[in-house]
Scaffold this active site. Structure first.
Site, short mmCIF file in Angstrom:
data_model
loop_
_atom_site.label_atom_id
_atom_site.label_comp_id
_atom_site.label_asym_id
_atom_site.label_seq_id
_atom_site.Cartn_x
_atom_site.Cartn_y
_atom_site.Cartn_z
N ALA A 183 22.55 8.40 -30.71
CA ALA A 183 21.38 8.31 -29.81
C ALA A 183 21.04 9.65 -29.18
CB ALA A 183 21.65 7.27 -28.73
N ARG A 242 8.88 12.57 -33.91
CA ARG A 242 7.78 11.86 -34.56
C ARG A 242 7.15 10.78 -33.67
NH1 ARG A 242 11.52 10.84 -39.79
NH2 ARG A 242 13.07 11.21 -38.17
N LYS A 282 13.30 8.88 -27.90
CA LYS A 282 13.05 7.80 -28.85
C LYS A 282 13.83 6.52 -28.57
CE LYS A 282 14.34 8.06 -33.28
NZ LYS A 282 14.20 8.40 -34.70
N ASN A 312 19.05 3.73 -47.56
CA ASN A 312 20.13 3.77 -46.59
C ASN A 312 19.58 3.27 -45.25
OD1 ASN A 312 22.10 4.46 -44.74
ND2 ASN A 312 21.66 6.67 -44.83
N LYS A 362 2.37 -12.12 -1.02
CA LYS A 362 3.31 -10.99 -1.13
C LYS A 362 4.45 -11.15 -0.14
CE LYS A 362 3.69 -7.50 1.21
NZ LYS A 362 3.58 -6.30 2.08
N ASN A 395 -0.52 -26.57 5.79
CA ASN A 395 -1.77 -26.41 5.04
C ASN A 395 -2.46 -25.13 5.51
OD1 ASN A 395 -3.91 -27.84 3.25
ND2 ASN A 395 -5.01 -26.99 5.00
#
Ligand code: UD1
Ligand code: CA
Length: 462
Positions: free
Chosen positions: A10, A16, A23, A170, A351, A377
């Protein structure tokens, strides 16, 4: 699996991808590619997992956390060089080592297990996982002799025209006798088109030395997709999305249109829940049984109770109680907790608020920083006035209170148990239990107003 180790590659930048993001950190179904790979390897029960990091090392290590050990490849001199960096940690151990690329997120633990099983059966020193690609462009090709024995792997950039015609590729996943791997890596040279130390060269070297090497071909090319650019990234997303959807459908979730439904790799969904088209379930969301989600809803990092219905709405980092109803067109923002059977109707934003069981905010409201009891309510258009431009304050509305339409509750303020707030009130003082608060000017009617107005208009004539 005992005496089994894994090395995950990694360290590359992923040129690319043309991206600021390294990546292997690009997500597939909401989870970075390298995390998929690590989770799959974890499923094998390897004794040690070593991840080779380089570009974005800190970020990659942070993403993987304690699921792996790490070694740093300071310069990216190729996949063979990358594996060599793990020598200090595992080089002198007896056993079998699986090497996987961090950019092949779709290879399943089952396929890796089959690769290891084949490796053990043949007694090979090295076994490569191969697949047949309709378009093999970009992949290394597997060169076999007339009797089908693997001779070596040749990279696209080093391949002759004839070799480029080979469809067997591969996959970048391998299994090695551990000691042989590190001994052979020392012999790998970088005299190739890219000037890199190629890991697959280990196969050619072992073959010429007369060692047994083997290949295990998987029937499923899609599983072995190596993500080098965003076109293949989208392809991987499609395959993974379908795989995740199928897993949930087999577990008893109805997905009306899998093509337009997005479920993250880590989401959990209960039986008999129905996902309608255009729905996105993101992060570590947990959805209960018998829910209806969608159409066109986005649920992120949230917990949804059994029987809840969420229509055309957004729910982020919140908890929705059993049998609650949200939407259409509601926005539930982080740190909200809705009790059971709560109703949040259209054009309501909530929120950082708690709403007790059975409470209702049915239309056109903003509820922010509020603690609302049970069976309350909140009338149409009620607003919690939570912000004075500097600080935020909380609003409390106790059980069974009734807040009339178009009221402003100016925080910090409390509406007591069972109290009433008259429609159109601006409430700036606490309302005692069971009181009625009227916070608006009295209505005055001016009788005969229009006749007087008309007189003025006609300039006093008549
Ligand atoms: C590689 C294989 C190719 C195979 C393909 C499968 C080599 C030389 N080629 O090609 O045969 O068909 O994978 O997808 O191995 N990496 C490092 N350090 C480095 C170079 C690469 O850690 O110095 C990592 C990358 O981050 C990546 C992985 O190794 O995760 C593969 O590298 P990449 O450059 O993508 O190799 P491919 O060209 O795809
Ligand atoms: Ca690759």
């Amino acid at each position: 699996m005992t005496n089994t180790y894994a090395v995950v590659l990694a360290a590359g930048q992923g040129t690319r991808m043309k991206s600021k993001t390294y990546k292997v950190l690009h997500p597939v179904c909401g989870k970075p590619m390298v995390s998929h790979v690590i989770d799959h390897i974890n499923g094998l029960g390897a004794d040690r997992i070593v991840t080779v990091v380089g570009f974005g090392a800190e970020l990659v290590e942070e993403e993987i956390g304690d699921r792996s050990e790490f070694v740093l490849q300071e310069e990216q001199l190729g996949t063979g060089h990358a594996v060599q960096q793990a020598e200090g940690l595992i080089g002198d151990l007896d056993g079998t080592t699986i090497v996987v690329c961090g950019d092949t997120p779709l290879i399943t633990p089952e396929t890796m297990e089959a690769l290891v099983a084949h490796h053990n059966e043949t007694g090979a020193k090295a076994t490569i996982l191969t697949a047949y690609a309709q378009d093999p462009t970009g992949y290394g090709r597997v060169i076999r002799d007339e009797s089908g024995h693997v001779l070596r792997i040749v990279e696209q950039k080093d391949a002759s025209e004839a070799e480029k015609q080979i469809k067997e590729i591969n996959t970048g996943t391998y299994c090695f006798d551990n000691r042989t791997l590190f001994e052979t890596l020392r012999k790998v040279k970088n005299d190739n088109a890219q000037g890199e130390y190629y890991l697959p060269d280990v196969f050619g070297i072992l073959q010429t030395e007369g060692e047994t090497i083997a290949a295990y071909a998987t029937a499923d090319f899609e599983e072995t997709l190596g993500v080098n650019d965003r076109v293949v990234l989208a392809e991987a997303e499609r395959v993974m999305k379908q795989r995740i959807a199928e897993r949930h459908m087999r577990n008893g979730v109805s997905i009306i249109d899998p093509a337009t439904t997005y479920i993250s790799a880590d989401a959990e969904i209960g039986r008999d829940t129905v996902l309608l088209p255009g729905t996105m379930i993101e992060g570590k969301t947990v959805i209960g049984e018998d829910c209806t989600i969608g159409p066109n809803s986005q649920i992120m990092e949230s917990v949804i109770g059994n029987g809840a219905v969420i229509r055309q709405s957004v729910v982020i980092a919140s908890k929705i109680g059993e049998d609650a109803a949200v939407g259409p067109f509601a926005h539930i923002r982080p740190d909200t907790e809705l009790g059971s059977s709560v109703k949040i109707g259209n054009f309501v934003e909530v929120k950082k608020s708690v709403l007790g069981n059975g409470s209702k905010v049915s239309h056109l409201s903003y509820i922010g920083d509020a603690d609302i009891g049970e069976r309350v309510n909140m009338g149409c258009g009620t607003i919690t006035v939570n912000y004075d431009g500097v600080n935020k304050y909380r609003t409390t509305v106790e059980d069974d209170a009734f807040v009339g339409c178009n009221s402003n509750l100016v925080a910090p303020v409390t509406v007591g148990k069972g109290a009433y707030v008259a429609a159109g009130s601006t409430v700036t003082k606490n309302v005692p239990e069971e009181a009625l608060a009227i916070g608006r000017s009295r209505q005055e009617n001016k009788e005969g107003y229009v006749q007087k107005l008309n007189k003025k208009r006609s300039g006093g004539a008549n």
